[in-house]
Design a protein around this motif. Structure first.
Motif, PDB file in Angstrom:
ATOM      1  N   ARG D 358      40.826  25.640 -12.189  1.00 47.72           N
ATOM      2  CA  ARG D 358      39.356  25.667 -12.268  1.00 47.72           C
ATOM      3  C   ARG D 358      38.854  25.605 -13.701  1.00 47.72           C
ATOM      4  NH1 ARG D 358      38.132  31.579  -9.799  1.00 47.72           N
ATOM      5  NH2 ARG D 358      35.958  31.059 -10.139  1.00 47.72           N
ATOM      6  N   LEU D 359      39.743  25.875 -14.649  1.00 46.09           N
ATOM      7  CA  LEU D 359      39.366  25.772 -16.067  1.00 46.09           C
ATOM      8  C   LEU D 359      39.666  24.379 -16.622  1.00 46.09           C
ATOM      9  CD1 LEU D 359      40.845  29.203 -17.239  1.00 46.09           C
ATOM     10  CD2 LEU D 359      38.497  28.688 -16.502  1.00 46.09           C
ATOM     11  N   ASP D 360      40.347  23.555 -15.808  1.00 48.62           N
ATOM     12  CA  ASP D 360      40.771  22.228 -16.272  1.00 48.62           C
ATOM     13  C   ASP D 360      39.809  21.173 -15.716  1.00 48.62           C
ATOM     14  OD1 ASP D 360      42.006  19.763 -16.625  1.00 48.62           O
ATOM     15  OD2 ASP D 360      44.019  20.584 -16.340  1.00 48.62           O
ATOM     16  N   PRO D 361      39.064  20.488 -16.594  1.00 47.57           N
ATOM     17  CA  PRO D 361      38.063  19.531 -16.098  1.00 47.57           C
ATOM     18  C   PRO D 361      38.680  18.294 -15.449  1.00 47.57           C
ATOM     19  CG  PRO D 361      38.191  19.461 -18.484  1.00 47.57           C
ATOM     20  CD  PRO D 361      39.082  20.575 -18.055  1.00 47.57           C
ATOM     21  N   GLY D 362      40.005  18.196 -15.426  1.00 49.85           N
ATOM     22  CA  GLY D 362      40.663  17.080 -14.755  1.00 49.85           C
ATOM     23  C   GLY D 362      40.814  17.291 -13.257  1.00 49.85           C
ATOM     24  N   TYR D 363      40.448  18.487 -12.786  1.00 48.91           N
ATOM     25  CA  TYR D 363      40.547  18.796 -11.353  1.00 48.91           C
ATOM     26  C   TYR D 363      39.173  19.200 -10.837  1.00 48.91           C
ATOM     27  CZ  TYR D 363      45.551  18.914 -12.287  1.00 48.91           C
ATOM     28  OH  TYR D 363      46.818  18.581 -12.654  1.00 48.91           O
ATOM     29  N   LEU D 364      38.724  18.528  -9.800  1.00 50.83           N
ATOM     30  CA  LEU D 364      37.423  18.866  -9.226  1.00 50.83           C
ATOM     31  C   LEU D 364      37.620  19.797  -8.026  1.00 50.83           C
ATOM     32  CD1 LEU D 364      34.322  18.330  -9.172  1.00 50.83           C
ATOM     33  CD2 LEU D 364      34.792  16.406  -7.649  1.00 50.83           C
ATOM     34  N   ALA D 365      36.893  20.907  -8.037  1.00 45.43           N
ATOM     35  CA  ALA D 365      36.780  21.807  -6.896  1.00 45.43           C
ATOM     36  C   ALA D 365      38.108  22.256  -6.284  1.00 45.43           C
ATOM     37  CB  ALA D 365      35.924  21.157  -5.811  1.00 45.43           C
ATOM     38  N   PRO D 366      39.001  22.827  -7.092  1.00 47.80           N
ATOM     39  CA  PRO D 366      40.243  23.327  -6.478  1.00 47.80           C
ATOM     40  C   PRO D 366      39.922  24.481  -5.535  1.00 47.80           C
ATOM     41  CG  PRO D 366      40.066  24.065  -8.758  1.00 47.80           C
ATOM     42  CD  PRO D 366      38.932  23.111  -8.532  1.00 47.80           C
ATOM     43  N   SER D 367      40.373  24.382  -4.303  1.00 46.99           N
ATOM     44  CA  SER D 367      40.019  25.434  -3.345  1.00 46.99           C
ATOM     45  C   SER D 367      41.220  25.749  -2.467  1.00 46.99           C
ATOM     46  CB  SER D 367      38.832  25.000  -2.497  1.00 46.99           C
ATOM     47  OG  SER D 367      39.013  23.681  -2.058  1.00 46.99           O
ATOM     48  N   ILE D 368      41.269  26.995  -2.057  1.00 42.90           N
ATOM     49  CA  ILE D 368      42.397  27.484  -1.261  1.00 42.90           C
ATOM     50  C   ILE D 368      41.934  27.735   0.159  1.00 42.90           C
ATOM     51  CG2 ILE D 368      44.061  29.362  -0.983  1.00 42.90           C
ATOM     52  CD1 ILE D 368      43.927  29.779  -3.991  1.00 42.90           C
ATOM     53  N   THR D 369      42.699  27.249   1.110  1.00 44.49           N
ATOM     54  CA  THR D 369      42.385  27.521   2.510  1.00 44.49           C
ATOM     55  C   THR D 369      43.637  27.981   3.240  1.00 44.49           C
ATOM     56  OG1 THR D 369      42.800  25.215   3.113  1.00 44.49           O
ATOM     57  CG2 THR D 369      40.521  25.816   2.655  1.00 44.49           C
ATOM     58  N   GLU D 370      43.379  28.699   4.320  1.00 47.72           N
ATOM     59  CA  GLU D 370      44.453  29.143   5.203  1.00 47.72           C
ATOM     60  C   GLU D 370      44.084  28.619   6.576  1.00 47.72           C
ATOM     61  OE1 GLU D 370      44.476  33.364   5.613  1.00 47.72           O
ATOM     62  OE2 GLU D 370      46.312  33.378   6.818  1.00 47.72           O
ATOM     63  N   SER D 371      45.039  28.092   7.281  1.00 47.73           N
ATOM     64  CA  SER D 371      44.708  27.587   8.605  1.00 47.73           C
ATOM     65  C   SER D 371      44.928  28.676   9.638  1.00 47.73           C
ATOM     66  CB  SER D 371      45.557  26.372   8.946  1.00 47.73           C
ATOM     67  OG  SER D 371      45.156  25.871  10.203  1.00 47.73           O
ATOM     68  N   TRP D 372      44.069  28.657  10.624  1.00 49.73           N
ATOM     69  CA  TRP D 372      44.119  29.656  11.684  1.00 49.73           C
ATOM     70  C   TRP D 372      44.225  28.910  12.997  1.00 49.73           C
ATOM     71  CZ3 TRP D 372      40.974  30.620  15.861  1.00 49.73           C
ATOM     72  CH2 TRP D 372      41.073  31.889  16.462  1.00 49.73           C
ATOM     73  N   LEU D 373      45.150  29.323  13.834  1.00 52.66           N
ATOM     74  CA  LEU D 373      45.368  28.611  15.093  1.00 52.66           C
ATOM     75  C   LEU D 373      45.610  29.607  16.204  1.00 52.66           C
ATOM     76  CD1 LEU D 373      45.871  25.786  16.432  1.00 52.66           C
ATOM     77  CD2 LEU D 373      48.304  26.236  16.085  1.00 52.66           C
ATOM     78  N   ARG D 374      45.051  29.308  17.358  1.00 53.90           N
ATOM     79  CA  ARG D 374      45.235  30.175  18.493  1.00 53.90           C
ATOM     80  C   ARG D 374      45.435  29.343  19.732  1.00 53.90           C
ATOM     81  NH1 ARG D 374      41.609  35.236  20.344  1.00 53.90           N
ATOM     82  NH2 ARG D 374      43.332  36.667  20.265  1.00 53.90           N
ATOM     83  N   ARG D 375      46.444  29.679  20.474  1.00 52.29           N
ATOM     84  CA  ARG D 375      46.711  28.945  21.697  1.00 52.29           C
ATOM     85  C   ARG D 375      46.360  29.813  22.900  1.00 52.29           C
ATOM     86  NH1 ARG D 375      51.990  25.357  23.134  1.00 52.29           N
ATOM     87  NH2 ARG D 375      51.239  24.668  25.158  1.00 52.29           N
ATOM     88  N   TYR D 376      45.866  29.179  23.958  1.00 54.66           N
ATOM     89  CA  TYR D 376      45.468  29.906  25.160  1.00 54.66           C
ATOM     90  C   TYR D 376      46.303  29.491  26.349  1.00 54.66           C
ATOM     91  CZ  TYR D 376      41.159  31.452  22.892  1.00 54.66           C
ATOM     92  OH  TYR D 376      40.257  32.033  22.062  1.00 54.66           O
TER      93      TYR D 376
END
Lengths: 464, 361, 361, 464
Positions: D358-376
């Protein structure tokens, strides 16, 4: 239960919390938007809740919590409870409605006029709906959504919310979850159960969650038991969460004491305790002040004495200080087999803590859990999880304080009186009945090894 | 309920913690022995030791921890007569139903008593729990258990099919908890049992969505309000030690590895030996094999610790290499319980007071 | 679909990224301007710059990033005509339905085209998407959009109520995706459209459980198998800088604070001044106020960074104090989307081959 | 789509993967327990699946995937697809069944006898049920559960599972999620979409997930495009996941090249490239070997050239090496506006990475996600989430590669030809149509400030 004095307990219970709204209470009101807000109820004062309206506080005093009111003028009318209405599906679809053409037939001025002339909210909505060009083309679902939105906007009703710890926690979580360290009602309930909080119990708490833990423990004690809280300011802080609980102050004073990180040190002598000169013969005012000071000193010294005597049932921590240091300071005062519960908005500090505690034989089975909660809308025909939920309710570390025996894993070590030895020798070797299921259990590892891998298994939820 | 003394006494019910998977209740009966995979113990030896003590076995085969029972430990230790409720659900239900010191509560059915113990602890001796079980043998076992645990004064256990016959109290309780296959048949009965002068609450515990839909409808028909539904779970986290390997080190190792192989090849060419053909392939095969083996090992032990071949690096050189980044990290355990039950909640609003209600204090 | 050239050209559709909340499509039309809160730009200035460039405004009021469109960026930038599908659902549906290069796919309805763009990208020019929309104005807008985005060859858009009138192809597609209020009415039609010679798949997207139950029943009645249902979500994480304060420091500060107050008091007693009475209380009140204020601040900014009063510590001493533990930590963002839809999946098993089927190669 | 040669693409597609089971395929079979297992199908060989039975592989060859078979002797009979059966609720409850008294009326010997005599599994179950003393007292739910358990035990049926990337990932996740770094099918699908993987695209991958990413990208390319993978062993590893995909090897060779961390360095000259002496006049065998070596060298040099030429559409990383170092090595080769996707089983390495990017202007919008899955489970009348789910599907960091302009935030900086300047001056100031919604958007912060707080907002899912 092992509580001795049944009568005392009952009277403490009765005086701990009023079951009806009283002058001086801070009462949560649920507004038409669904939001809850706290209002101070003072006899003869007027309570004003924005555009919903205003009314005299006396109208609420003496009422049980949980009723719904409509404001008409300055008066309140109790409303019958709201029940769900079945949505009938029709053949209409949104197929023929053009996006962006959803025209509102009443102008803002017209609506204001209707409102001022005392027309009821539901009538305004009806008028709007009737004049809505496309309304009959919309599906019943869309209609219902539209109606709800309008109702929230024009309704002059509100409900009083009972100051249960669930409701108060929920209110704060929605209002400002940072101030209660992300402790969601479900997480709070787990903290209380993991710490075995019960009437008559004795607890130590480090609460940097605006008093949420202090409030919850006091509520669970219900006037019976002891709580010592340790804070990082020299005088006990005013806990904003506690304001909403409406505890009786005298009962709280009896069961709750506060120390700070300096006065909680055994090797530290607080300044008040240094007092020696009796300073007799001063003015009345001076004497009152001295008495007050004497009382404060006594309270402090008693709390210190009580803390240092130890044998507390559990230690609960929600703090930004290094949790390991906190444990090193306070673990001494927790009874054998007592619970330690540490809360954090992030998993990382607990991960670090767990990786240290699992090497310490004074802590049994330190484990980290995260609570997961999901709320559902259950309107008939439209059941689904709510679209927006809180991301995180924080993390918990739980462990049990134990007394290590360094020799136990290598050789047998027993304290044994002669009498006991005799009995044991005479005793038969049958396995007690409560252990009968054990015989068939297949174990694959020695307990020493398993205990080492403590964190890899789900402690609280054995499959069964 | 259970002993609150510092030390274990004869006749106490204690919890014997052997491993996380082996947590058992034990009634201290001097003269009896405890014999387990983790050694041999005499009950008499446990009398007089403080709760929380680690005790080594008489035959040096292991150790146990002797713990004071709590409802939470009891849930982990109890003999299962039915599927039971666990911490996350119990705690959340207790909180939503506002069960606390002095509360009057109904539960149906009793089942294995996991919920009952927790509620008895929370309401204390000034509260009361009416517990109903339609299965006679289970009811009898639960009654014995409650008596043994000193809960007889707090819990009234009735063998009864509450869907057919209703509850034994009226206008009495603050909260009702229904863990029944068809809770909708008990909702009108529950309404009768609840107090009418203060806000009261109900919770229905149903594993399937179809049960929820029917329950919601029945609650609504009976005049319950604020009907809402929750699911809650406890997600245990595993702690791992992670080390992020520096890439520069891998680059150097690979360069050396290739150079070594090339040197070998050149050496062989120079010698013009017969065995030329297979060497390169062998090296390849070895290497692939090694890689796969390592992957498997790391899979079996800890995926996060990973090494590139050390054999090709001079030990003297590693000091100059950047050292791996060490982190203590956690993730949700792979075998999380994904669902226990849907918790359907509702409130019963007290009757509105007349305008003349006196201000109580 | 969109340009794959390195540099932006006139006529390209580009994505203008201003902030995470402000991501907009722009058709590069030299002669036109882009005027926004973040400055003033000429389209002509963007021609010839590489995709991915940061561009400052002409009036120095800010900057933009000029990005190449992807279906994922399009989802964030598109004009909403309806509720739209987002990454987690789109990706999962694509994977379960085994949509890949060359797949033939049906979607109904088209809606705002978020799913359509992603599918068109994934199936490529050798695949085909039949998209149906029952709302005429929306269908027309989507058709224009697909044409503008160079997808006209891949997507056939039909304005049609598929529940009533069925699909326009038979025995043709590998996968069907239904995002309709009453998918059960389209399931028999979907069955007709699916290929019968290889395994095919269907997905129904329904926000409510009651719709799921009815869909499952209709799928079962139509002979679909392996009926299963999923929910998936993307949980964004926030990154925080956390510092764990050393407790020893707090202890020292508090001791000093108390000593200071005590000194002051003793000093006052010695002077026997008139203003005695209020001092102690004032200090208390200040302190409480200070504490509360700090909590609020940390609430507004970052709950994790917490300080005890610095005013009472000599700056010279802090060097001897243990320094706080600094950690880079994350947690799930507070405003996570908690539910989008239930995804009901099923398979249609191919007709069994006769024993005489030749081995194909 | 901007793909030029329609015909070539189609032929590549047709030859990339067979749609029916072929000799040489490794086929996943779903067993009665619900588990999937991989079996090699070789013409004329016998496939043995434990107690379910064995049969000749030829019986499967040429069949489409996804059918269900029953083993009778060594022969397979295709079974009709299994549909759900409505469970009718009766008045029976479990009320009168005593726990622990659930007696099995057929002895194991009797069951074995029945099985050997060729009695069908469903008949064995029926026989058991009929003799079961308490069966009629049990609720329909309990009966169904009982029946299913028995069926899984005695059934001689299995299904072939199509080697879709979903099925293969699911199989590996259940078998050994550590070996695929916790990448669950949902997470994998997000990786592919976030990296914009499409036919004809060009990608760089660092795959320490047993070839899961390599396989998934190749499957998505479908024979058209390029993939360079970078590994930490000197020769391309054998990817266990890829075995189950049954790709045609020749097509894979055309689109996939492999480098290692040494050969991927621009300043490094691989040993093969050092070769200079032509070594003529040697034996035939030697010449073949030299040709082979020459081919390997060419492949390597071409892959290096291609990598160093850059302009790849995306970089995908699933590795235990420090992700920041990997990016520093490879970011150069990603095209402007290209995607970077980094996967990790733990959030912590991505947290560290994000706080640097996020401090490096060579990368736009670095973001972290976790996937959530549920089976029925969606059995009629018994719909609920499955009781056990995978805890974690791993974490993703996504960012877009951009070209910084250090002056952009302060002053305007433009490359502008005279012609462009003229056009711009003549142009009107109307906002383009696609931006019309923008005009009404209320923004509270300047974009520079917002971009800094990148991680605090949900990038991929704007509310709308």
């Amino acid at each position: 239960m092992d509580i001795a004095d049944h009568e005392d307990a009952t009277s403490a219970l009765n005086s701990f919390k009023a079951t009806t709204i009283q002058s001086g209470h801070t009462v949560l009101l649920r507004l038409p938007s669904g939001e809850t807000k706290g209002f101070k109820v003072e006899k003869d004062a007027t309570i004003s809740i924005g555009r919903v309206g205003s009314f005299r506080a006396n109208e609420l005093i003496g009422h049980p919590y949980g009723l719904t009111y409509e404001i008409r003028g300055k008066e309140l009318t109790v409303q019958p409870p709201h029940t769900l209405q079945e949505v009938e599906e029709t053949d209409a679809t949104n197929e023929l409605i053009n996006d962006g053409e959803f025209v509102q037939p009443l102008t803002l001025g017209e609506i204001e006029g209707l409102k001022k002339s005392g027309v009821h909210a539901s009538d305004i909505i009806k008028a709007q709906i009737e004049q809505h060009a496309n309304y009959s083309l919309k599906t019943e679902y869309s209609k219902e959504k539209y109606k709800q939105r309008k109702e929230a906007k024009y309704s002059k009703t509100f409900s009083t919310v009972e100051p249960t710890i669930y409701n108060v926690c929920d209110h704060w979580f929605k209002k400002d979850q940072n101030r209660i360290r992300d402790i969601r009602p479900d997480t709070l309930s787990q903290i209380l159960n993991l710490a075995n909080v019960r009437p008559g119990g004795r607890y130590i708490v480090v609460d940097e969650a605006s008093g949420l833990l202090v409030s919850a423990i006091l509520e669970r004690l219900g006037g019976e038991g002891r709580l010592i809280s340790i804070c990082d300011v020299d005088s006990p802080p005013a806990y904003p969460v506690m304001t909403l609980m409406n505890f009786r102050k005298d009962v709280v004073t009896n069961i709750h004491s506060s120390l700070n990180w300096a006065t909680a040190q055994e090797d530290y002598t607080p300044a008040v305790a240094q007092e020696s000169s009796p300073e007799v013969g001063k003015s009345e005012r001076h004497r009152i002040r001295l008495d007050k000071r004497k009382n404060a000193a006594d309270t402090l010294l008693n709390a210190r004495e009580e803390l240092f005597a130890g044998e507390f049932d559990a230690l609960l921590i929600a703090s930004d200080y290094d949790p390991l240091e906190i444990l090193q300071n306070l673990i001494l005062y927790v009874a054998g087999s007592g619970s330690i519960v540490v809360q954090s908005p992030f998993s990382q500090p607990l991960t670090e803590l767990q990786s240290k505690l699992r090497l310490d034989p004074g802590y049994l089975a330190p484990s980290i859990t995260e609570s997961w909660l999901r709320r559902y809308q259950v309107l008939p025909g439209r059941t689904h999880p709510t679209m927006s939920t809180s991301g995180s309710g924080g993390f918990l570390l739980h462990a049990i304080k134990v007394y290590d025996d360094p020799n136990a894993s290598k050789v047998s070590s027993h304290r044994q009186s002669k009498r006991q030895k005799k009995e044991a020798d005479e005793g038969n070797l049958t396995v007690p009945q409560t252990l009968e299921s054990y015989q068939t259990t297949e174990l694959e590892e020695k307990n020493a090894a398993v205990a080492d891998q403590a964190s890899l298994t789900n402690e609280m939820e054995p499959t069964g | 309920m259970w002993s609150s003394a510092r030390d274990v006494a004869a006749g106490d019910l204690v919890i014997i913690w052997q491993t996380r998977e082996l947590i058992q209740p034990l009634l201290i009966t001097p003269g009896k022995d405890l014999n387990s995979r983790f050694g041999y113990y005499r009950h008499a030896d446990l009398v007089g030791i403080p709760y929380g003590s680690k005790v080594g076995s008489r035959n040096g085969k292991g150790f146990i921890h002797v713990l004071r029972p709590t409802p939470e430990l009891w849930t982990m230790a109890l003999p299962h007569r039915t599927q039971i409720l666990y911490l996350a659900d119990i705690a959340f239900i207790t909180s939503w139903l506002d069960i606390k010191r002095g509360s009057s509560v109904i539960e149906a059915g009793t089942g294995s008593g996991s919920f009952s113990h927790s509620i008895a602890r929370t309401i204390g001796s000034v509260g009361h729990l009416w517990s109903y079980e339609f299965h006679e043998a289970r009811a009898n076992k639960a009654r014995e258990e409650f008596s043994l645990h000193g809960m007889a004064d707090i819990v009234t256990l009735t063998h009864r099919n509450v869907c057919k016959d209703g509850f034994t109290v009226e206008d009495t309780v603050d909260a009702v908890f229904l863990d029944l296959p068809a809770p909708w048949d008990a909702i009108e009965h529950a309404k009768k049992a609840l107090k009418k002068t203060s806000p009261t609450r109900i919770c229905c515990f149903s594993p399937c969505m179809e049960q929820v839909l029917r329950t919601v409808s029945a609650l609504n028909d009976s005049g319950f309000t604020d009907i809402t539904m929750f699911e809650t779970l406890l997600r245990p986290h595993e702690v791992h030690q992670l080390s992020l390997q520096p890439l520069t080190q891998a680059v150097e190792k690979l360069k050396k590895l290739e150079q070594k192989r090339e040197d070998k090849r050149q050496h062989q060419i120079a010698r013009s030996s017969k065995r030329k053909r297979d060497d390169l392939q062998e090296t390849d095969a070895d290497n692939v094999g090694g890689k796969r083996l390592r992957t498997q090992e790391s899979g079996d032990e800890d995926v996060s610790i990973r090494d590139i071949p050390d054999a090709v690096v001079d030990p003297g050189q590693s000091a100059n290499q950047p050292s791996p980044i060490k982190l203590s990290v956690s993730k949700v355990s792979p075998d999380v319980r994904g669902h226990t039950s849907y918790l359907t909640f509702a409130r019963l609003v007290p009757t509105a007071p007349s305008k003349s209600v006196a201000i109580q204090e």
